[in-house]
Scaffold this motif. Structure first.
Motif, short mmCIF file in Angstrom:
data_model
loop_
_atom_site.label_atom_id
_atom_site.label_comp_id
_atom_site.label_asym_id
_atom_site.label_seq_id
_atom_site.Cartn_x
_atom_site.Cartn_y
_atom_site.Cartn_z
N LYS A 144 -17.02 8.29 -4.29
CA LYS A 144 -17.22 9.72 -4.40
C LYS A 144 -16.02 10.44 -3.79
O LYS A 144 -15.20 9.84 -3.08
CB LYS A 144 -18.52 10.12 -3.69
CG LYS A 144 -19.76 9.53 -4.36
CD LYS A 144 -21.04 10.08 -3.73
CE LYS A 144 -22.26 9.54 -4.47
NZ LYS A 144 -23.52 10.08 -3.90
N GLN A 181 -18.49 20.59 -1.54
CA GLN A 181 -19.00 19.55 -0.65
C GLN A 181 -18.54 19.76 0.80
O GLN A 181 -18.73 18.88 1.65
CB GLN A 181 -18.53 18.17 -1.13
CG GLN A 181 -19.03 17.81 -2.52
CD GLN A 181 -18.66 16.39 -2.90
OE1 GLN A 181 -18.58 15.49 -2.07
NE2 GLN A 181 -18.42 16.17 -4.20
N SER A 213 -17.37 8.96 -8.98
CA SER A 213 -18.63 9.17 -9.72
C SER A 213 -19.08 10.63 -9.74
O SER A 213 -19.79 11.04 -10.65
CB SER A 213 -19.74 8.31 -9.11
OG SER A 213 -19.96 8.66 -7.75
N ASP A 214 -18.67 11.43 -8.76
CA ASP A 214 -19.15 12.81 -8.69
C ASP A 214 -18.06 13.82 -9.08
O ASP A 214 -18.16 15.00 -8.74
CB ASP A 214 -19.70 13.13 -7.31
CG ASP A 214 -18.67 12.92 -6.19
OD1 ASP A 214 -17.63 12.31 -6.46
OD2 ASP A 214 -18.94 13.36 -5.05
N LYS A 231 -15.86 14.26 -12.67
CA LYS A 231 -15.42 13.77 -13.98
C LYS A 231 -15.08 14.96 -14.89
O LYS A 231 -15.78 15.23 -15.86
CB LYS A 231 -16.50 12.90 -14.61
CG LYS A 231 -16.79 11.62 -13.80
CD LYS A 231 -17.84 10.76 -14.49
CE LYS A 231 -18.06 9.48 -13.70
NZ LYS A 231 -19.07 8.60 -14.33
#
Length: 299
Positions: A182, A211, A260-261, A263
């Motif tokens: 991530k 985030q 994965s977070d 794209k």
């Protein structure tokens, strides 16, 4: 009433300053001022509120501006009707962001010269939004640029998507130790990115901020190939369109970091004025060349 005066008024409203309108039309500031004054005198009405900065139209000026756009579109359509039968000639002014310029320009310019020997081609570079503004102001004939899918363009501009591209995080081969990670796992490594103003960089910064993470810049420089060479030397992570990575001479020294977070996807757009006259064929050909070069499989 003269078309040149009408054009000057439209340029002032679009650019919001006399100086930028003068640059767009390649005239002096006094010439722009004189033409706008002539236009106001011909209509017998004040069109600009000269007490505001940036310049704004009066209520009547705004209505006149809308009608002027209709008049200019009709003139463009008339010129298109006459010019479209002729062989491509004159100037072809191309705009590309440097992100893709070093990949597509050399081949495209060579092919255009071979196909259309009567064309004099010039190139401008800059951020996509800057180049789009130049098309809208009549300073460029065609732009190949990267914008999000579904981008809405100004009424006088045609935008055609040439295809979508994934943006991928890349690192020097051997640096990505996990199969999947991530942003929080890799952001501290630092980044090699375009200078501030790049849409890729802005998207990454938004994702990090969401985030509570910061964007750490190791190096900022223009040019995808240069960036990928620096990344291959272990100077940080990068963010590039996948086709440009696949076509890079540094490809064997790089690997994709599977985040994965994050794209993101970007579209490659061909952008040009609604009316092109005898430039329609070379503009379409340029779009085909760009799409083929960017989408070309690695050798």
């Amino acid at each position: 009433m003269k078309i040149d005066d009408l054009n000057a008024f439209v340029a002032v409203i679009r650019c919001q300053t006399i100086s930028q309108a003068a640059d767009a039309l390649q005239l002096t500031q006094p010439a722009i001022t004189r033409r706008v004054q002539n236009f106001e005198e011909a209509l017998g009405v004040e069109l600009l509120d000269r007490n505001t900065k940036p310049l704004k139209p009066t209520s009547m000026g705004l209505r006149v501006y809308g009608q002027c756009l209709e008049v200019l579109r009709s003139i463009d359509a008339l010129n298109e009707l006459v010019a479209s039968d002729g062989a491509p000639s004159g100037a072809l002014r191309i705009g590309v962001p440097q992100t893709i310029g070093d990949v597509v320009l050399l081949d495209a310019l060579s092919q255009l010269k071979a196909l259309y020997p009567q064309l004099q081609t010039s190139v401008a570079t800059g951020w996509g939004s800057h180049l789009l503004g130049k098309v809208e102001n009549g300073e460029l004939d065609v732009v190949a640029a990267l914008f999000p899918a579904g981008k809405v363009f100004p009424e006088a501009v045609v935008g055609r998507s040439l295809g979508s591209m994934n943006l991928v995080v890349v690192a020097a081969r051997g640096e990505a130790r996990k199969r999947s990670c991530k942003l929080a796992d890799c952001y501290q490594r630092g980044w090699v990115l375009n200078p501030d103003g790049c849409g890729f960089r802005a998207g990454l910064q938004r994702a990090l901020s969401a985030q509570g993470l910061s964007l750490q810049i190791n190096l900022e420089t223009f040019g995808t190939e240069l960036q990928l060479g620096l990344i291959a030397n272990g100077l940080g992570y990068g963010l590039v369109p996948l086709p440009l990575l696949e076509n890079s001479s540094h490809r064997d020294k790089l690997e994709i970091v599977p985040v994965s977070d994050f794209k993101p996807v970007i579209d490659l757009w061909l952008i040009h004025p609604r009316f092109l006259g005898n430039l329609q064929e070379p503009v379409s050909m340029f779009g085909e060349m760009v799409a083929a070069r960017v989408g070309q499989s690695p050798s």
